[in-house]
Motif scaffolding. Sequence first.
Motif, mmCIF file in Angstrom:
data_model
loop_
_atom_site.group_PDB
_atom_site.id
_atom_site.type_symbol
_atom_site.label_atom_id
_atom_site.label_comp_id
_atom_site.label_asym_id
_atom_site.label_seq_id
_atom_site.Cartn_x
_atom_site.Cartn_y
_atom_site.Cartn_z
ATOM 1 N N ASN A 60 -3.810 20.289 -2.578
ATOM 2 C CA ASN A 60 -5.016 19.974 -3.347
ATOM 3 C C ASN A 60 -5.964 21.173 -3.327
ATOM 4 O O ASN A 60 -5.794 22.106 -2.541
ATOM 5 C CB ASN A 60 -5.697 18.701 -2.819
ATOM 6 N N GLU A 91 -0.786 17.403 -10.878
ATOM 7 C CA GLU A 91 -0.181 16.076 -10.999
ATOM 8 C C GLU A 91 -0.903 15.131 -10.054
ATOM 9 O O GLU A 91 -1.442 15.566 -9.032
ATOM 10 C CB GLU A 91 1.302 16.135 -10.625
ATOM 11 N N PRO A 92 -0.908 13.839 -10.370
ATOM 12 C CA PRO A 92 -1.524 12.879 -9.455
ATOM 13 C C PRO A 92 -0.830 12.927 -8.088
ATOM 14 O O PRO A 92 0.388 13.076 -8.007
ATOM 15 C CB PRO A 92 -1.291 11.527 -10.130
ATOM 16 N N HIS A 93 -1.632 12.823 -7.049
ATOM 17 C CA HIS A 93 -1.088 12.797 -5.689
ATOM 18 C C HIS A 93 -0.316 11.496 -5.505
ATOM 19 O O HIS A 93 -0.840 10.420 -5.795
ATOM 20 C CB HIS A 93 -2.227 12.898 -4.677
ATOM 21 N N PRO A 94 0.928 11.555 -5.034
ATOM 22 C CA PRO A 94 1.728 10.328 -4.928
ATOM 23 C C PRO A 94 1.183 9.309 -3.918
ATOM 24 O O PRO A 94 1.430 8.119 -4.058
ATOM 25 C CB PRO A 94 3.107 10.832 -4.502
ATOM 26 N N LYS A 95 0.413 9.767 -2.931
ATOM 27 C CA LYS A 95 -0.096 8.858 -1.905
ATOM 28 C C LYS A 95 -1.573 8.507 -2.104
ATOM 29 O O LYS A 95 -2.079 7.608 -1.462
ATOM 30 C CB LYS A 95 0.093 9.478 -0.524
ATOM 31 N N ASP A 96 -2.252 9.255 -2.960
ATOM 32 C CA ASP A 96 -3.681 9.031 -3.191
ATOM 33 C C ASP A 96 -3.929 9.144 -4.687
ATOM 34 O O ASP A 96 -4.018 10.236 -5.235
ATOM 35 C CB ASP A 96 -4.501 10.073 -2.424
ATOM 36 N N ARG A 97 -4.059 8.021 -5.357
ATOM 37 C CA ARG A 97 -4.194 7.998 -6.816
ATOM 38 C C ARG A 97 -5.406 8.791 -7.315
ATOM 39 O O ARG A 97 -5.436 9.234 -8.448
ATOM 40 C CB ARG A 97 -4.292 6.547 -7.317
ATOM 41 N N ARG A 98 -6.409 8.959 -6.476
ATOM 42 C CA ARG A 98 -7.590 9.728 -6.883
ATOM 43 C C ARG A 98 -7.365 11.227 -6.712
ATOM 44 O O ARG A 98 -8.066 12.030 -7.299
ATOM 45 C CB ARG A 98 -8.818 9.306 -6.079
ATOM 46 N N VAL A 100 -5.304 15.000 -6.614
ATOM 47 C CA VAL A 100 -4.484 15.811 -7.516
ATOM 48 C C VAL A 100 -3.770 16.872 -6.686
ATOM 49 O O VAL A 100 -4.373 17.505 -5.820
ATOM 50 C CB VAL A 100 -5.369 16.494 -8.585
#
Length: 147
Positions: A60, A91-98, A100
């Motif tokens: 991030n 891309e969206p973080h796979p473990k934290d939708r908020r 990147v």
Amino acid sequence: MDIKKSDMREQMEFTLGEQLNALISEAHALNVRTAGTFDATLQPAAFLIVRWLFSHGPTNATTLAESIAMDRSSISRLIGQLKGLGYVKSEPHPKDRRGVLLSLTELGHEKTIKALKEKEAIFYERISRLTDSELKTYIEMLKSLAQ
């Protein structure tokens, strides 16, 4: 006699400092040239981001900023440029939708490898002049300074 030894030691330490500064300056200049090889339209600081992502993988912006000691606004601006040129994607973080995750695109990866190969060629040409024994000695000496 102790004064002369002390003065001699001080002069040697000063000379070592001069040589280390010269080495650091040359390494910086080589990094700037490598950044220009990657993309001459970008500031060399952008290549720091590319190099970090190449070496460490997706991350991030906060971690990236902390890792390369750059403020968040500079990171954001440079990432925007890198994304615009197709070198970096988010891309969206796979473990934290908020969150990147930033990573290199295939183009960014390919151009990084090309730029680093040119840098390595210069570096290896310079150390090729050393004997195996000299190279081993330099490695050990640098290790002892880094500790």
